[in-house]
Design a protein around this motif. Sequence first.
Motif, PDB file in Angstrom:
ATOM      1  N   ARG A  37       0.859  -1.185   0.000  1.00 29.90           N
ATOM      2  CA  ARG A  37       0.000   0.000   0.000  1.00 29.90           C
ATOM      3  C   ARG A  37       0.891   1.229   0.000  1.00 29.90           C
ATOM      4  N   VAL A  38       0.813   1.986  -1.091  1.00 21.47           N
ATOM      5  CA  VAL A  38       1.617   3.201  -1.242  1.00 21.47           C
ATOM      6  C   VAL A  38       0.755   4.390  -0.818  1.00 21.47           C
ATOM      7  N   ARG A  39       1.156   5.073   0.246  1.00 21.48           N
ATOM      8  CA  ARG A  39       0.397   6.230   0.712  1.00 21.48           C
ATOM      9  C   ARG A  39       0.639   7.397  -0.246  1.00 21.48           C
ATOM     10  N   MET A  48     -12.622  13.007   1.863  1.00 16.00           N
ATOM     11  CA  MET A  48     -13.021  11.739   2.476  1.00 16.00           C
ATOM     12  C   MET A  48     -12.116  10.609   2.003  1.00 16.00           C
ATOM     13  N   GLN A  49     -11.811  10.572   0.717  1.00 16.22           N
ATOM     14  CA  GLN A  49     -10.897   9.555   0.203  1.00 16.22           C
ATOM     15  C   GLN A  49      -9.537   9.657   0.891  1.00 16.22           C
ATOM     16  N   GLN A  50      -9.046  10.863   1.028  1.00 18.71           N
ATOM     17  CA  GLN A  50      -7.742  11.056   1.663  1.00 18.71           C
ATOM     18  C   GLN A  50      -7.745  10.577   3.112  1.00 18.71           C
ATOM     19  N   ARG A  51      -8.889  10.668   3.743  1.00 19.73           N
ATOM     20  CA  ARG A  51      -8.995  10.286   5.155  1.00 19.73           C
ATOM     21  C   ARG A  51      -9.193   8.794   5.347  1.00 19.73           C
ATOM     22  N   VAL A  52     -10.058   8.162   4.533  1.00 19.34           N
ATOM     23  CA  VAL A  52     -10.410   6.762   4.789  1.00 19.34           C
ATOM     24  C   VAL A  52      -9.642   5.777   3.916  1.00 19.34           C
ATOM     25  N   TRP A  53      -9.078   6.254   2.793  1.00 24.14           N
ATOM     26  CA  TRP A  53      -8.350   5.338   1.887  1.00 24.14           C
ATOM     27  C   TRP A  53      -7.215   6.109   1.219  1.00 24.14           C
ATOM     28  N   PRO A  54      -6.161   6.409   1.982  1.00 24.04           N
ATOM     29  CA  PRO A  54      -5.122   7.333   1.488  1.00 24.04           C
ATOM     30  C   PRO A  54      -3.999   6.664   0.708  1.00 24.04           C
ATOM     31  N   PHE A  55      -4.270   5.583   0.027  1.00 22.20           N
ATOM     32  CA  PHE A  55      -3.200   4.836  -0.629  1.00 22.20           C
ATOM     33  C   PHE A  55      -3.693   4.175  -1.915  1.00 22.20           C
ATOM     34  N   ASP A  56      -2.732   3.750  -2.725  1.00 26.25           N
ATOM     35  CA  ASP A  56      -2.971   2.830  -3.840  1.00 26.25           C
ATOM     36  C   ASP A  56      -2.499   1.445  -3.408  1.00 26.25           C
ATOM     37  N   GLU A  57      -3.219   0.428  -3.846  1.00 27.44           N
ATOM     38  CA  GLU A  57      -2.883  -0.946  -3.477  1.00 27.44           C
ATOM     39  C   GLU A  57      -2.253  -1.693  -4.654  1.00 27.44           C
ATOM     40  N   TYR A  58      -1.347  -2.610  -4.307  1.00 23.67           N
ATOM     41  CA  TYR A  58      -0.679  -3.433  -5.310  1.00 23.67           C
ATOM     42  C   TYR A  58      -0.504  -4.857  -4.783  1.00 23.67           C
TER      43      TYR A  58
END
Length: 310
Positions: free
Chosen positions: A219-221, A253-263
Amino acid sequence: MTGLRLMCVHAHPDDESSKGAATMAKYVDAGAEVLVVSCTGGERGDVLNPNLKDDPRILRDLAQVRRDEMAAARDILGVQHHWLGFVDSGLPEGDPLPPLPPGCFALEPLEAPVEALVREIRRFRPHVITTYDENGGYPHPDHIRTHEVTIPAFDAAGDPAAYPHAGAPWQPLKLYYNGGFSKERIQTFHEALVAEGLESPYADWLDKWDRPSRTVTTRVRCADWFERRDAALIAHATQIDPDGWFFKVPREMQQRVWPFDEYEAAASYVPVAEGEDDLFAGLGSLAEADALALDPPPLALDRRVARVVP
């Protein structure tokens, strides 16, 4: 990370802006070189923005419009870009599905796009490559073909016996699949919207979810780069409805609850630690990573599997 190189292999222009764009922008700002490879030109894509359905320029020359959109997104993200040069297959619809058009990317003999990608890998010399999983992330024929091309190209690029006329061997050290819209991500957005009394477009999507979850290794913040990601998406004006579901979750809201990209790490010549937060983790300095790519050790991780055809 100055000078480390990331290649992101995608099927169509716009895919790079909806999958890992914030990560790319973050790495560019940190001094890495990032190259997007678009396997096709998106020539057979539909116009998904209702405001542009009847635009005469788009109707006349969608292929050029999409090239212009890609150039704008490239500049917003600060990445480099390469067209691999194959023709969009389109997304077949109907029951039964119609045949794919002759000469399209999904029907190209595999050797041709693999060689083209090996040539570009050896030119750019990436340390890390990202692409789609064996199911294409979703079952578009060009996404599946992009996976089928990238996997052998990742292996062949470092093999002196493979495509000897396509440049000097170079072994990329890590291969990742883009995380995309996982059920956990959609569930998180849905719950955050409902908790704030906002309408969620995701309830029906979640009720009908029938795909198994993928393994997330990394997970890259990158929340600080969501604005650049969104601007790049909007640059693909024919493909993105600015009032559509993608933008229903407020950016804050995205920045707060899901602040990353997943790989999902698929293959790596260096160990991948649990809880990894950097695609370049384990590669060391630029000089150390270059040395590894020229004389790689045995694979430390290989989680690649064949696609199961329904």
